[in-house]
Design a protein around this motif. Structure first.
Motif, PDB file in Angstrom:
ATOM      1  N   ASP A 131      14.644   0.715  -5.651  1.00 59.38           N
ATOM      2  CA  ASP A 131      15.539   1.852  -5.512  1.00 59.38           C
ATOM      3  C   ASP A 131      16.882   1.485  -4.881  1.00 59.38           C
ATOM      4  OD1 ASP A 131      14.737   1.359  -2.967  1.00 59.38           O
ATOM      5  OD2 ASP A 131      13.652   3.251  -2.686  1.00 59.38           O
ATOM      6  N   ASN A 132      17.142   0.189  -4.757  1.00 57.66           N
ATOM      7  CA  ASN A 132      18.432  -0.310  -4.273  1.00 57.66           C
ATOM      8  C   ASN A 132      18.795   0.199  -2.880  1.00 57.66           C
ATOM      9  OD1 ASN A 132      20.698  -1.992  -4.641  1.00 57.66           O
ATOM     10  ND2 ASN A 132      21.977  -0.248  -5.201  1.00 57.66           N
ATOM     11  N   ASP A 133      17.784   0.322  -2.013  1.00 59.45           N
ATOM     12  CA  ASP A 133      18.088   0.660  -0.624  1.00 59.45           C
ATOM     13  C   ASP A 133      18.072  -0.589   0.261  1.00 59.45           C
ATOM     14  OD1 ASP A 133      15.391   0.083  -0.509  1.00 59.45           O
ATOM     15  OD2 ASP A 133      14.829   1.886   0.606  1.00 59.45           O
ATOM     16  N   GLY A 134      17.913  -1.746  -0.375  1.00 60.88           N
ATOM     17  CA  GLY A 134      17.909  -3.000   0.356  1.00 60.88           C
ATOM     18  C   GLY A 134      16.553  -3.403   0.884  1.00 60.88           C
ATOM     19  N   LYS A 135      15.550  -2.532   0.780  1.00 57.07           N
ATOM     20  CA  LYS A 135      14.215  -2.800   1.304  1.00 57.07           C
ATOM     21  C   LYS A 135      13.267  -3.182   0.165  1.00 57.07           C
ATOM     22  CE  LYS A 135      15.490  -1.131   5.381  1.00 57.07           C
ATOM     23  NZ  LYS A 135      15.532  -1.924   6.645  1.00 57.07           N
ATOM     24  N   ALA A 136      12.369  -4.120   0.447  1.00 63.02           N
ATOM     25  CA  ALA A 136      11.389  -4.528  -0.556  1.00 63.02           C
ATOM     26  C   ALA A 136      10.343  -3.436  -0.725  1.00 63.02           C
ATOM     27  CB  ALA A 136      10.737  -5.839  -0.148  1.00 63.02           C
ATOM     28  N   ASP A 137      10.174  -2.942  -1.948  1.00 64.78           N
ATOM     29  CA  ASP A 137       9.183  -1.928  -2.241  1.00 64.78           C
ATOM     30  C   ASP A 137       7.893  -2.524  -2.795  1.00 64.78           C
ATOM     31  OD1 ASP A 137      10.910   0.343  -1.633  1.00 64.78           O
ATOM     32  OD2 ASP A 137      12.033  -0.265  -3.412  1.00 64.78           O
ATOM     33  N   ILE A 138       8.000  -3.652  -3.472  1.00 60.65           N
ATOM     34  CA  ILE A 138       6.835  -4.339  -4.024  1.00 60.65           C
ATOM     35  C   ILE A 138       6.794  -5.749  -3.440  1.00 60.65           C
ATOM     36  CG2 ILE A 138       5.661  -5.132  -6.110  1.00 60.65           C
ATOM     37  CD1 ILE A 138       7.192  -3.026  -7.669  1.00 60.65           C
ATOM     38  N   ILE A 139       5.635  -6.132  -2.918  1.00 58.95           N
ATOM     39  CA  ILE A 139       5.433  -7.489  -2.403  1.00 58.95           C
ATOM     40  C   ILE A 139       4.113  -8.003  -2.955  1.00 58.95           C
ATOM     41  CG2 ILE A 139       5.184  -8.956  -0.368  1.00 58.95           C
ATOM     42  CD1 ILE A 139       6.647  -6.806   1.245  1.00 58.95           C
ATOM     43  N   LYS A 140       4.167  -9.116  -3.650  1.00 57.19           N
ATOM     44  CA  LYS A 140       2.958  -9.706  -4.204  1.00 57.19           C
ATOM     45  C   LYS A 140       2.927 -11.204  -3.916  1.00 57.19           C
ATOM     46  CE  LYS A 140       2.240  -6.475  -8.041  1.00 57.19           C
ATOM     47  NZ  LYS A 140       1.988  -6.340  -9.492  1.00 57.19           N
ATOM     48  N   THR A 141       1.741 -11.713  -3.595  1.00 56.20           N
ATOM     49  CA  THR A 141       1.569 -13.149  -3.431  1.00 56.20           C
ATOM     50  C   THR A 141       0.977 -13.718  -4.708  1.00 56.20           C
ATOM     51  OG1 THR A 141      -0.566 -12.770  -2.368  1.00 56.20           O
ATOM     52  CG2 THR A 141       1.327 -13.076  -0.933  1.00 56.20           C
ATOM     53  N   GLY A 159       0.799  -1.222   0.000  1.00 56.28           N
ATOM     54  CA  GLY A 159       0.000   0.000   0.000  1.00 56.28           C
ATOM     55  C   GLY A 159       0.825   1.262   0.000  1.00 56.28           C
ATOM     56  N   LEU A 160       1.922   1.293  -0.782  1.00 52.62           N
ATOM     57  CA  LEU A 160       2.736   2.511  -0.833  1.00 52.62           C
ATOM     58  C   LEU A 160       1.930   3.663  -1.430  1.00 52.62           C
ATOM     59  CD1 LEU A 160       6.026   0.981  -2.244  1.00 52.62           C
ATOM     60  CD2 LEU A 160       5.573   1.663   0.098  1.00 52.62           C
ATOM     61  N   ASN A 161       2.080   4.843  -0.900  1.00 50.29           N
ATOM     62  CA  ASN A 161       1.350   5.990  -1.447  1.00 50.29           C
ATOM     63  C   ASN A 161       2.261   6.820  -2.353  1.00 50.29           C
ATOM     64  OD1 ASN A 161       2.899   7.708   0.234  1.00 50.29           O
ATOM     65  ND2 ASN A 161       1.495   7.330   1.938  1.00 50.29           N
ATOM     66  N   ILE A 162       1.645   7.778  -3.034  1.00 54.32           N
ATOM     67  CA  ILE A 162       2.376   8.544  -4.050  1.00 54.32           C
ATOM     68  C   ILE A 162       3.527   9.314  -3.429  1.00 54.32           C
ATOM     69  CG2 ILE A 162       2.192  10.473  -5.668  1.00 54.32           C
ATOM     70  CD1 ILE A 162      -0.649   9.569  -6.250  1.00 54.32           C
ATOM     71  N   ALA A 163       3.289   9.874  -2.254  1.00 52.81           N
ATOM     72  CA  ALA A 163       4.349  10.674  -1.619  1.00 52.81           C
ATOM     73  C   ALA A 163       5.553   9.817  -1.296  1.00 52.81           C
ATOM     74  CB  ALA A 163       3.800  11.322  -0.346  1.00 52.81           C
ATOM     75  N   PHE A 164       5.290   8.603  -0.810  1.00 53.57           N
ATOM     76  CA  PHE A 164       6.398   7.706  -0.459  1.00 53.57           C
ATOM     77  C   PHE A 164       7.201   7.347  -1.706  1.00 53.57           C
ATOM     78  CE2 PHE A 164       8.002   3.359  -0.019  1.00 53.57           C
ATOM     79  CZ  PHE A 164       8.825   3.525   1.084  1.00 53.57           C
ATOM     80  N   VAL A 165       6.501   7.006  -2.790  1.00 51.64           N
ATOM     81  CA  VAL A 165       7.185   6.626  -4.026  1.00 51.64           C
ATOM     82  C   VAL A 165       7.985   7.802  -4.573  1.00 51.64           C
ATOM     83  CG1 VAL A 165       6.855   5.877  -6.399  1.00 51.64           C
ATOM     84  CG2 VAL A 165       5.481   4.872  -4.565  1.00 51.64           C
ATOM     85  N   PHE A 166       7.388   9.016  -4.515  1.00 53.25           N
ATOM     86  CA  PHE A 166       8.083  10.187  -5.022  1.00 53.25           C
ATOM     87  C   PHE A 166       9.359  10.444  -4.236  1.00 53.25           C
ATOM     88  CE2 PHE A 166       8.545  13.909  -7.408  1.00 53.25           C
ATOM     89  CZ  PHE A 166       8.865  14.973  -6.576  1.00 53.25           C
ATOM     90  N   LYS A 167       9.257  10.274  -2.895  1.00 55.92           N
ATOM     91  CA  LYS A 167      10.433  10.454  -2.047  1.00 55.92           C
ATOM     92  C   LYS A 167      11.503   9.436  -2.398  1.00 55.92           C
ATOM     93  CE  LYS A 167      11.880  10.408   2.795  1.00 55.92           C
ATOM     94  NZ  LYS A 167      11.424  10.233   4.194  1.00 55.92           N
TER      95      LYS A 167
END
Length: 604
Positions: free
Chosen positions: A105-115, A10-18
């Protein structure tokens, strides 16, 4: 952008833009650095978390939490050549039993998670997740599937059924997977028994000879990795004598199959006259073995003793801890013999170049952690390493990553915050570790000077091997721990009546000495199973219990062995102790009541 807005986090636009701004900033910094002629050897690796995501690691290693938790928790995992992570879920949801993760974005954190992938016989065992020749292979307890990978995160290709196990799911029904260079797939048909007893896990029950389970279970079978719709009879038995294997890998350096094996349980509780509580806590060994066609790892007739360094006859077949039996020279010697009940659940031969040279071709092993080390601290819950060259250890086994449990002393399995489960190597040589309790995933990276890596960086981990309660071999009697409350002595044998002493022998290994149980076995305090119907309670002991039950609204499915070999007086003593301990205050059970239920059962 729409794809980002639809993923499970549930990432929002502001988070993605950042995130995008940060990405551009990082790219700009790297570009400036390149033109300045001062590139770092760590270019491309994300920063580790400030506390290494809770882990203790050798010097100059860092860890970042890829994801703090997955909804379905996690079992095994694998990483694609583009860095996408595929995880076998422990508790699949309605959208599928697998999860796909992408770091954009290569920060080591998963940005997309899908089952994805809804399939038959999903269970808490998992089990495996592998990539081989462009296909994603994964298994349930009774089936192995594959899908062709594409540029899409979630494969949109046909789900192919490779292998079906026609027997219904039972204990030790995991399906780990390994591949050789000849196009073969190897998997396990686990033994649905602890030691092939006439009455499984029941005290003093003898073993069946010959063990009929070995015909179709308790071994590794080989199959065609590309052939669809295979059954067990389409494969070839490759190795036998393997009670429970959850982790396998093919070592490309010496071209052999390797496995880490769970040893049998309950030496003390099923054979208290032959084995002490301490021996039951530390034996038998969990072995790391090289398997060639025709090999026999000993189960159920023999077990391996890492302290005496040899195979010994199982008590079900006349063993007493001293007898070794016949034909032990024909059994497969371990590459390494680890202490008992560490629960090795995955193995990975490291092929990358990111880590210091000493790790190349060595074996990382994820120890999921014990459930049956009581009354000593539960053991395991770390990632170990065996330095190797051409399949031969070049030094003793080491502690590579610890701190998963977040507890200094693990009294009950449920106390551990995380349990390391699966291992995978990323395309850049990073090591990924999954956790089965919350679905956390760590990425471990090396950031130091590889040429200067040595004893100084390893010293802290060597100390943990010698001193950490979850890793070191406990000192008999001295390291016993049975409770975390103020009165540590109240559950010790010397302070109990006969019923309490018998409880500690036959029941505490599962339900714990404080009666609180753990993740696998139910608690005995404040439950209708203990305080309710007396006949039902007596029959649980006389007949045992199989199948799913609910205790205080939580599901349990492990086998309760029948204890009908105990006398009426012994059973009455145990049940009275349970009903009047752990905060319970019910009336006792009499020997006459037990005798009456036993007689009624015989008349049925």
């Amino acid at each position: 952008m729409n794809r980002l807005l639809n993923h499970n986090n549930g990432l929002n636009i502001a988070f993605v833009f950042k995130k995008r701004l940060l990405t551009y900033g990082v790219l700009f910094a790297i570009t400036v650095s390149l033109f300045a002629g001062c590139t770092s050897k760590n270019d491309g690796l994300p920063p580790g978390d400030p506390d290494n995501a809770g882990l203790f690691l050798p010097g100059d290693f860092e860890a970042v939490a890829v994801v703090d938790s997955l909804k379905g928790r996690a079992r095994h995992l694998t990483v694609n050549t583009n860095g996408d992570i595929y995880v076998k879920l422990r508790f699949p949801d309605d959208e599928g039993g697998n999860a796909a993760l992408r770091d954009i974005d290569n920060d080591g954190k998963a940005d997309i998670i899908k089952t994805f992938d809804d399939y038959i016989d999903r269970s808490s065992y998992g089990t495996e997740m592998r990539i081989n020749k462009g296909y994603l292979y994964f298994s349930s307890v009774t089936r192995i599937y594959r899908q062709k990978l594409t540029d899409e995160l979630v494969p949109d290709t046909e789900l192919e059924l490779i292998l079906t196990d026609t027997q219904p799911p039972r204990q030790h029904d995991t399906k780990p997977i390994a591949f050789d260079k000849e196009g073969n797939l190897y998997t396990v048909f686990g033994a649905p028994s602890d030691a092939c007893q006439v009455d499984d896990r029941s005290p003093l029950s003898p073993g069946m000879f010959p063990c009929p389970l070995l015909e179709t279970r308790g071994g590794v079978w080989r199959f065609d990795a590309d052939k669809k719709n295979q059954f067990q009879e389409d494969g070839q038995k490759f190795a036998t004598g393997l009670r429970s294997v959850v982790g396998m890998d093919w070592n490309e350096q010496d071209n052999n199959l390797y496995a880490v094996v769970h040893g049998r349980d309950y030496l003390h509780s099923t054979w208290p006259n032959e084995f002490t509580a301490w021996e039951g806590a530390v034996l038998p060994s969990e072995v790391f073995v090289r398997l060639k066609e025709g090999d026999d790892a000993g189960w159920p007739y023999h077990y391996y003793d890492q302290i005496k360094d040899g195979y010994f006859l199982s008590p079900e077949y006349g063993g007493d801890g001293e007898k070794q039996g016949e034909d032990i020279d024909k059994l497969t010697d371990p590459v390494v013999a680890f202490p008992g009940h560490f629960a090795p659940n995955d193995i990975l031969f490291y092929k990358g170049d990111q880590f210091p040279e000493r790790y190349k071709n060595g074996a990382f092993i994820a120890f999921h952690g014990s459930t049956s080390s009581n009354p000593y601290p539960q053991s395991g819950y770390f990632v170990g390493f065996v330095p190797m060259e051409n399949g031969v250890p070049t030094g003793p086994w080491e502690v590579f990553a610890d701190g998963f449990a977040e507890q200094e002393i693990i009294l009950n399995t449920s106390d551990a915050t995380y349990r390391p489960m699966g291992l995978a190597e990323g395309p850049d040589g990073s090591l990924y570790v999954s956790d089965s309790k919350k679905g956390k995933i760590w990425r471990i990276m090396y950031k130091g000077d590889k040429d200067k890596f040595g004893e100084a960086q390893l010293a802290g981990m060597e100390k943990r091997k010698r001193t950490a309660p979850n890793i070191k071999t406990p000192v008999e009697n001295e390291d016993m721990i049975v409770s975390e409350d103020d009165d540590l002595d109240k559950y010790k044998d010397e302070n109990l009546g006969e019923g309490g002493k018998l409880y500690n022998i036959y029941c505490a290994i599962c339900h714990q000495r404080n009666g609180l149980g753990n993740d696998r076995f139910p608690p005995l305090n404040n439950t209708e199973w203990v305080l309710g119907d007396r006949t039902r309670l007596i029959n649980v002991v006389l007949k045992g219990l199989r199948g799913e039950i609910f205790v205080n609204e939580k599901s349990y499915t492990n086998v309760m062995p029948k204890l009908d070999r105990l006398t009426d007086e012994e059973i009455a003593g145990i049940l009275t102790y349970i009903r009047q301990s752990f905060g319970n205050s019910a009336s006792g059970i009499t020997p006459e009541e037990v005798a009456g239920v036993r007689k009624a059962n015989a008349a049925e």
